[in-house]
Design an enzyme around this catalytic site. Sequence first.
Site, mmCIF file in Angstrom:
data_model
loop_
_atom_site.group_PDB
_atom_site.id
_atom_site.type_symbol
_atom_site.label_atom_id
_atom_site.label_comp_id
_atom_site.label_asym_id
_atom_site.label_seq_id
_atom_site.Cartn_x
_atom_site.Cartn_y
_atom_site.Cartn_z
ATOM 1 N N HIS A 103 -5.782 -13.804 3.567
ATOM 2 C CA HIS A 103 -6.053 -12.414 3.217
ATOM 3 C C HIS A 103 -7.266 -12.378 2.297
ATOM 4 O O HIS A 103 -7.584 -13.383 1.652
ATOM 5 C CB HIS A 103 -4.852 -11.771 2.525
ATOM 6 C CG HIS A 103 -3.787 -11.304 3.466
ATOM 7 N ND1 HIS A 103 -2.528 -10.919 3.046
ATOM 8 C CD2 HIS A 103 -3.791 -11.142 4.818
ATOM 9 C CE1 HIS A 103 -1.798 -10.552 4.089
ATOM 10 N NE2 HIS A 103 -2.540 -10.677 5.173
ATOM 11 N N HIS A 164 5.414 -13.523 2.894
ATOM 12 C CA HIS A 164 4.336 -12.534 2.821
ATOM 13 C C HIS A 164 3.455 -12.616 4.061
ATOM 14 O O HIS A 164 2.999 -11.600 4.584
ATOM 15 C CB HIS A 164 3.524 -12.769 1.550
ATOM 16 C CG HIS A 164 2.301 -11.928 1.437
ATOM 17 N ND1 HIS A 164 2.355 -10.565 1.242
ATOM 18 C CD2 HIS A 164 0.975 -12.252 1.508
ATOM 19 C CE1 HIS A 164 1.122 -10.084 1.190
ATOM 20 N NE2 HIS A 164 0.275 -11.079 1.361
#
Length: 249
Positions: A103, A164
Amino acid sequence: MRTLLAFSLSLFFYYNLQAQVTQKPKLTVTPLNDQVFVHITYNLYLGTPVPSNGLIIKTKDGVVLVDTGWDTDTNTDNTRDLLQWVADNLHQPVRLCIVTHAHEDRVGGIRELHNAGIRVISTPLTARKSVKLGYESPEGILPNDTTFTIGQEPIRCYFPGEGHTSDNIVVWLPNQKILHGGCLIKSVAAFGMGNLADANLNAWAATIQNVMNQFGNARIVVPGHDDWGDTKSLEHTLTLLKKHKAGQK
């Protein structure tokens, strides 16, 4: 004329205020001890600055970073400021950066690191996902569980399972008893689960339990965002997961 002047002034102050409100804070660095520091960079979410935590590890053979600054492929000023801080304050070269998942708050500054000749490593999955997101590829060489030593400082990179994201790893410093949990672990200051776009909610709780089994003796746990502290953040993550699942019913 007076009305036009007043209107123009009101527009000036409005846009000036908006610019101040949406300006993200600069890099901050907080020591955990004389060898390990938390680097905090910010980006804007819905006009609000959000902090992102990584590590700076000082060894006898240079500096190791855990995660880049929170950047985008077109703007790497946070990571540039991070490298400048290391040069100005630690007076050592950065030897390596470990990216904990794909990310932008973890890998967004990779171009800046590559331009500086700094090696960036990750798991093979994170490397592939980084390229798909439009970032330069880290070296996808990390196995799911490995420990290596730089400057007499052992560093363990461990994939505890999906949560996540499908590629989230944690970084453990056994000499320091410091765990960088990244975005897998929620701060005790968090009220919700955050970005769930790539999450595996069904696996997340078991993954946290794996982390607790492996690193339950941690003195300090650093989550991906907000405040850090002891292992209470692991239990807090499990609590937030239960609340989120209950809210979905």
